[in-house]
Design an enzyme around this catalytic site. Structure first.
Site, PDB file in Angstrom:
ATOM      1  N   HIS A 283     -36.113 -96.891-110.501  1.00  0.00           N
ATOM      2  CA  HIS A 283     -36.243 -96.521-111.916  1.00  0.00           C
ATOM      3  C   HIS A 283     -36.921 -97.683-112.649  1.00  0.00           C
ATOM      4  O   HIS A 283     -36.718 -98.850-112.290  1.00  0.00           O
ATOM      5  CB  HIS A 283     -34.870 -96.303-112.571  1.00  0.00           C
ATOM      6  CG  HIS A 283     -34.164 -95.063-112.107  1.00  0.00           C
ATOM      7  ND1 HIS A 283     -32.813 -95.034-111.833  1.00  0.00           N
ATOM      8  CD2 HIS A 283     -34.615 -93.805-111.889  1.00  0.00           C
ATOM      9  CE1 HIS A 283     -32.452 -93.806-111.465  1.00  0.00           C
ATOM     10  NE2 HIS A 283     -33.530 -93.050-111.476  1.00  0.00           N
TER      11      HIS A 283
ATOM     12  N   CYS B 102     -27.811 -99.150-116.352  1.00  0.00           N
ATOM     13  CA  CYS B 102     -27.647 -97.804-115.764  1.00  0.00           C
ATOM     14  C   CYS B 102     -26.422 -97.114-116.318  1.00  0.00           C
ATOM     15  O   CYS B 102     -26.380 -95.891-116.407  1.00  0.00           O
ATOM     16  CB  CYS B 102     -27.462 -97.892-114.258  1.00  0.00           C
ATOM     17  SG  CYS B 102     -28.819 -98.637-113.383  1.00  0.00           S
TER      18      CYS B 102
ATOM     19  N   GLU C 239     -35.867 -88.389-114.680  1.00  0.00           N
ATOM     20  CA  GLU C 239     -34.725 -89.275-114.473  1.00  0.00           C
ATOM     21  C   GLU C 239     -34.134 -89.780-115.791  1.00  0.00           C
ATOM     22  O   GLU C 239     -33.338 -90.718-115.821  1.00  0.00           O
ATOM     23  CB  GLU C 239     -35.135 -90.450-113.579  1.00  0.00           C
ATOM     24  CG  GLU C 239     -35.606 -90.015-112.195  1.00  0.00           C
ATOM     25  CD  GLU C 239     -34.470 -89.635-111.229  1.00  0.00           C
ATOM     26  OE1 GLU C 239     -33.446 -90.336-111.196  1.00  0.00           O
ATOM     27  OE2 GLU C 239     -34.612 -88.622-110.504  1.00  0.00           O
TER      28      GLU C 239
HETATM   29  O1  SUG Z   1     -29.681 -92.655-108.758  1.00  0.00           O
HETATM   30  N1  SUG Z   1     -27.170 -94.530-107.179  1.00  0.00           N
HETATM   31  C1  SUG Z   1     -27.905 -94.193-108.382  1.00  0.00           C
HETATM   32  C2  SUG Z   1     -28.076 -95.419-109.235  1.00  0.00           C
HETATM   33  C3  SUG Z   1     -28.638 -95.059-110.576  1.00  0.00           C
HETATM   34  C4  SUG Z   1     -29.044 -96.258-111.344  1.00  0.00           C
HETATM   35  N2  SUG Z   1     -29.522 -95.870-112.597  1.00  0.00           N
HETATM   36  C5  SUG Z   1     -30.499 -96.477-113.270  1.00  0.00           C
HETATM   37  N3  SUG Z   1     -31.294 -97.360-112.704  1.00  0.00           N
HETATM   38  N4  SUG Z   1     -30.667 -96.163-114.497  1.00  0.00           N
HETATM   39  C6  SUG Z   1     -29.256 -93.578-108.038  1.00  0.00           C
HETATM   40  O2  SUG Z   1     -29.902 -94.029-107.103  1.00  0.00           O
HETATM   41  C7  SUG Z   1     -25.953 -94.013-105.136  1.00  0.00           C
HETATM   42  C8  SUG Z   1     -24.947 -93.022-104.649  1.00  0.00           C
HETATM   43  C9  SUG Z   1     -24.626 -93.152-103.181  1.00  0.00           C
HETATM   44  O3  SUG Z   1     -25.405 -93.702-102.432  1.00  0.00           O
HETATM   45  O4  SUG Z   1     -23.561 -92.657-102.781  1.00  0.00           O
HETATM   46  C10 SUG Z   1     -26.667 -93.569-106.400  1.00  0.00           C
HETATM   47  O5  SUG Z   1     -26.765 -92.395-106.663  1.00  0.00           O
END
Ligand code: SUG
Length: 416
Positions: free
Chosen positions: A230, A347, A162
């Site tokens: 994460h 993020c 990730e």
């Molecule tokens: O991978 N949300 C992302 C958020 C990423 C956050 N990043 C960090 N914590 N670094 C994920 O879960 C949601 C998309 C949706 O539901 O349509 C999404 O992909």
């Protein structure tokens, strides 16, 4: 110019929507089906970038990836009409969260003295697994200078990776050799542990890291089960400071001791669960913050407004500021559109420690370029996207044209 930390924020793409695609990400699940506002989202992200520029910090950006992703649909023999979740995956603007774009090891940490970047395969979530080939293309454009950078393909999909969201770097100063900490999960109850230890080990080898300055730390399974999909949802590090929730790691005491042994100047600010519960931390995204070294030498924590407005989190922050610890300023920013999909200030950015002169200048932000980007977003980004519109051919044309207009404005049409 000297080696500094540059934050590369993802410009929030014109197809930003709420499809509830991320199991284990409570915000994504709870906003599934909401109407999204891509224009407002992208302007919020841009305002955050301007905020950091105004602090005197170097700021870069990465572009939205091509959406809807025809390559992804054709690879699974789909045309977008079969399954609404697959269609939504092909439309996802999730590359905005550039903390998941790659893992970065600055030149001071690596055997060959170059800054290494490995794109993250993001295999646990189908909608994110399609990102890396386009991400790596973009990284190779931004960090094309082979004297200073090495950009690696993602590690094979047998190991979930990730990127920087599960990686922390601590050091005496950005330019000095650092301690690189890879945080992996083994289990998370009902939710997947997205980062596998073998992915971190592969990245450490590819980057030529010194094993004496590399740690592999297990994330607390209870944190994953509570919604910390994460590590950067429960901890953030900058230079000598680690800001962490008490329950972030499987073995907190062992982790702090291992860090202190390798970096004696480390300062670890632990937020106890009886002041801010895991649930409060995850709901408010207190730790999904940018911990920044300001030109004055002070450290500032850029948090989402949700954290500032949370009563117990605010009480803890007020006490922290009064205690004169290493974090001297707390700066709230409004990134609510991204937050509703589980993406806070941390993020939205990928940190690269280097001399800005080594980066392709087309990816660096200044006030004039911020105005240019703002004009393109204002003219071309859809105002809103309702779930029923995902898959619409008319909206697809708008989304494609919007991205194209941005590439043209930034002279980056080679990424079309
Ligand atoms: O991978 N949300 C992302 C958020 C990423 C956050 N990043 C960090 N914590 N670094 C994920 O879960 C949601 C998309 C949706 O539901 O349509 C999404 O992909």
């Amino acid at each position: 110019m000297a080696v500094v930390e540059i934050n590369f924020d993802g410009i929030i793409g014109p197809s930003h929507n709420y499809a509830g695609l991320s199991l284990g990400n409570l915000a994504s699940a709870s906003h599934a089906g909401d109407v999204a506002y891509p224009r407002a989202a992208a302007l919020q992200g841009l305002a955050k970038m301007r905020h950091n520029l105004a602090l005197g910090l170097a700021q870069g950006f990465l572009l939205p990836l091509p959406r809807p992703n025809a390559r992804f649909l054709s690879a699974i023999g789909a045309d977008g009409s079969e399954n609404p979740r697959l269609t939504a995956a092909a439309w996802s603007a999730s590359s905005m969260w550039t903390a998941n774009a790659a893992t970065v090891s600055p030149a001071a940490d690596t055997a060959d003295g170059r800054c290494h970047l490995t794109a993250a395969n993001l295999v646990t979530m189908p909608h994110r697994s399609q990102e890396w080939p386009d991400t790596v293309r973009q990284l190779r454009a931004a960090f094309a200078n082979a004297e200073h950078f090495a950009v690696h393909d993602a590690v094979p999909p047998c190991f979930g990776d990730e990127g920087a969201a599960n990686h922390m770097r601590m050091c005496a100063g950005h330019a000095s050799p650092g301690l690189e900490i890879f945080v992996y999960g083994t289990t998370g109850g009902a939710f997947p542990a997205r980062q596998h230890v073998e992915a971190g080990r592969a990245v450490a080898r590819l980057h030529g890291l010194d094993p004496a300055r590399t740690l592999f730390v297990e994330q607390n399974p209870d944190a994953i089960a509570a919604g910390a999909f994460h590590n950067d949802v429960v901890a953030v590090a900058n230079e000598r400071v680690l800001f962490t929730h008490e329950l972030a790691f499987a073995d907190p005491a062992g982790t702090y001791a291992a860090i202190r042994e390798r970096l004696p100047e480390a300062e670890i600010v632990v937020v106890p669960a009886d002041a801010v519960s895991l649930a409060d931390a995850i709901k408010s995204y207190l730790f999904n913050a940018q911990l920044l070294s300001l030109p004055s030498g002070e450290m500032a924590l850029v948090i989402p407004t949700e954290a500032w407005e949370h009563v117990r989190v605010r009480a803890w922050l007020d006490a922290m500021l009064a205690s004169n610890g290493p974090i001297r300023r707390v700066l709230p920013v409004d990134v609510r559109q991204s937050m509703a999909n589980g993406g806070g200030p941390a993020c939205l950015r990928l940190r690269v420690v280097t001399d800005p002169a080594t980066v392709d200048p087309r990816f660096l932000l200044d006030a004039a370029k911020a105005s240019l980007i703002e004009a393109v977003i204002t003219e071309h980004w859809p105002e809103s996207i309702a779930p029923a519109q995902i898959g619409s051919p008319e909206l697809a044309q708008t989304v494609i044209a919007a991205r194209r207009a941005l590439l043209e404005a930034l002279d980056l049409t080679e990424l079309a």
